[in-house]
Design a protein around this motif. Structure first.
Motif, PDB file in Angstrom:
ATOM      1  N   GLU A 237      72.820  40.590  36.341  1.00  0.00           N
ATOM      2  CA  GLU A 237      72.302  41.026  37.636  1.00  0.00           C
ATOM      3  C   GLU A 237      70.790  40.934  37.540  1.00  0.00           C
ATOM      4  OE1 GLU A 237      73.677  41.611  40.461  1.00  0.00           O
ATOM      5  OE2 GLU A 237      73.149  43.547  41.346  1.00  0.00           O
ATOM      6  N   ARG A 238      70.187  40.140  38.432  1.00  0.00           N
ATOM      7  CA  ARG A 238      68.759  39.866  38.341  1.00  0.00           C
ATOM      8  C   ARG A 238      67.957  40.650  39.368  1.00  0.00           C
ATOM      9  NH1 ARG A 238      67.550  35.377  35.313  1.00  0.00           N
ATOM     10  NH2 ARG A 238      69.364  34.199  34.585  1.00  0.00           N
ATOM     11  N   PHE A 239      66.730  41.054  38.973  1.00  0.00           N
ATOM     12  CA  PHE A 239      65.801  41.665  39.912  1.00  0.00           C
ATOM     13  C   PHE A 239      65.164  40.599  40.801  1.00  0.00           C
ATOM     14  CE2 PHE A 239      64.788  44.896  36.338  1.00  0.00           C
ATOM     15  CZ  PHE A 239      65.936  45.592  36.625  1.00  0.00           C
ATOM     16  N   VAL A 240      64.846  39.467  40.200  1.00  0.00           N
ATOM     17  CA  VAL A 240      64.208  38.357  40.912  1.00  0.00           C
ATOM     18  C   VAL A 240      64.938  37.077  40.554  1.00  0.00           C
ATOM     19  CG1 VAL A 240      61.942  39.461  41.015  1.00  0.00           C
ATOM     20  CG2 VAL A 240      62.515  38.007  39.073  1.00  0.00           C
ATOM     21  N   ALA A 241      64.728  36.042  41.336  1.00  0.00           N
ATOM     22  CA  ALA A 241      65.406  34.778  41.106  1.00  0.00           C
ATOM     23  C   ALA A 241      64.944  34.131  39.803  1.00  0.00           C
ATOM     24  CB  ALA A 241      65.137  33.830  42.266  1.00  0.00           C
TER      25      ALA A 241
END
Length: 338
Positions: A237-241
């Motif tokens: 799960e990413r905060f940013v791309a």
């Protein structure tokens, strides 16, 4: 209320994804705002008339529409971290980012108890799937979706362990709540112990799963350490791309819209999302980075170039959906379920 076993999907290579369509919105009241750790607050958002809020599953996030004064309304996505069986409220934890684009700064400095806030329906791009051994890895505020997964795994009696890293103990949220799990939790403050030890990932575990959320350097480190694992067994799960290379195809391509019977050309410097909007077929979008999953569209024919940060290798190989804010086409034509 116990967590139901059917809340886990059969396998991460075929995990049930959210239905395509416009998510609903509702107005919720900020009932509580608590300091969890240095720079981290938890919000409790309640339905003001004691009505039900939509259900959600471990790993879900919601969209908050924030009325910042300098930019107008902006939307930000935050993982749910409260009791998924609470029928009247959601809880999120928000880090006050030093390089905030306005969202976390507004929440920390201006959002107050009693304020009303617009909230989107929960979406889940980080599904907890069936397995016999779960390794959870969290970095900093990445603990928020992991907390709900831990509660589900523990209730179901699944073997699990959490590896939780942070800058300092004081900056790490939920440490008090995690104490109840004893040696199932490894707390790893960087200022005391250095970088998180990932040597346990060297050899794949039969029927094992890895779930990781945190900053990009941690995700990259986990991906490297777990290189021997099947790609579908390691979820991020990413905060940013993720950083992207140039598109495979720079030439224009066509979209055939199966439902609306339209043909749309996507130009070299144009996104699929903007081309659809210009053709009178708008698709709801939010992050514009291929992270939140809002703009998911079904693909009936053709080969998309997946440029999102959501799908794993197995899901990409199916070529049955795409995120139109960032993804493009490899084939000359895509037939979309629009």
């Amino acid at each position: 209320m116990p967590i139901k076993a059917d809340s886990l999907t059969a396998d991460s290579s075929s995990a049930t994804r959210p239905a395509i369509g416009r998510p609903g919105i509702q107005s919720l009241r900020v009932a509580r705002k608590d300091l969890l750790a240095d720079g981290v607050v938890r919000l409790r958002l309640e339905e003001p008339h004691n009505s039900r809020v939509p259900d959600w599953t471990p790993g879900s996030h919601i969209e908050l529409v924030l009325p910042t004064s300098d930019e107008g309304n902006i939307s930000r996505h935050y993982s749910l971290c409260g009791d998924r069986w609470d029928p009247h409220a959601y809880e999120v934890a928000v880090l006050n980012e030093p390089n905030s684009r306005g969202g976390s700064r507004y929440i920390h400095d201006k959002l107050a108890v009693g304020d009303m806030i617009t909230v989107g329906t929960p979406r889940n791009n980080f599904h907890l799937t069936q397995g016999k051994k779960f390794n959870f890895i969290a970095g900093g505020i990445g603990i928020t979706p992991i907390m709900t997964m831990i509660k589900a795994a523990h209730t179901l009696g699944i073997d699990w362990h959490l590896h939780y890293g942070g800058r300092t103990r004081a900056s790490m949220a939920f440490l008090d709540e995690l104490e109840q799990y004893g040696d199932r939790v490894t707390v790893w403050p960087q200022d005391e112990m250095g970088h998180l030890d990932l040597s346990f990932l060297k050899e794949p575990v039969q029927d094992g799963r890895v779930y990781c959320c945190g900053p990009e350097p941690l995700l990259n480190a986990v991906a490297g350490a777990a290189a021997a694992w099947p790609s579908w067994a390691v979820r991020f799960e990413r905060f940013v791309a993720a950083a992207l290379e140039a598109p495979v195809r720079t030439e224009p391509f066509e979209l055939e819209l199966a439902v609306s019977k339209k043909t749309v050309t996507v130009g070299t410097d144009e996104t699929v999302l903007s081309a659809l909007a210009c053709a009178g077929v708008p698709v709801l979008a939010s992050c514009m980075e291929g992270v939140c999953g809002t703009c998911e569209v079904g693909v009936l024919k053709g080969t998309p170039e997946h440029r999102d940060s959501l799908l794993n290798d197995g899901e990409r190989a199916k070529n049955d959906r795409m995120f139109v804010c960032v993804s493009r086409a490899i084939s000359d034509r895509l037939v979309l379920d629009l």
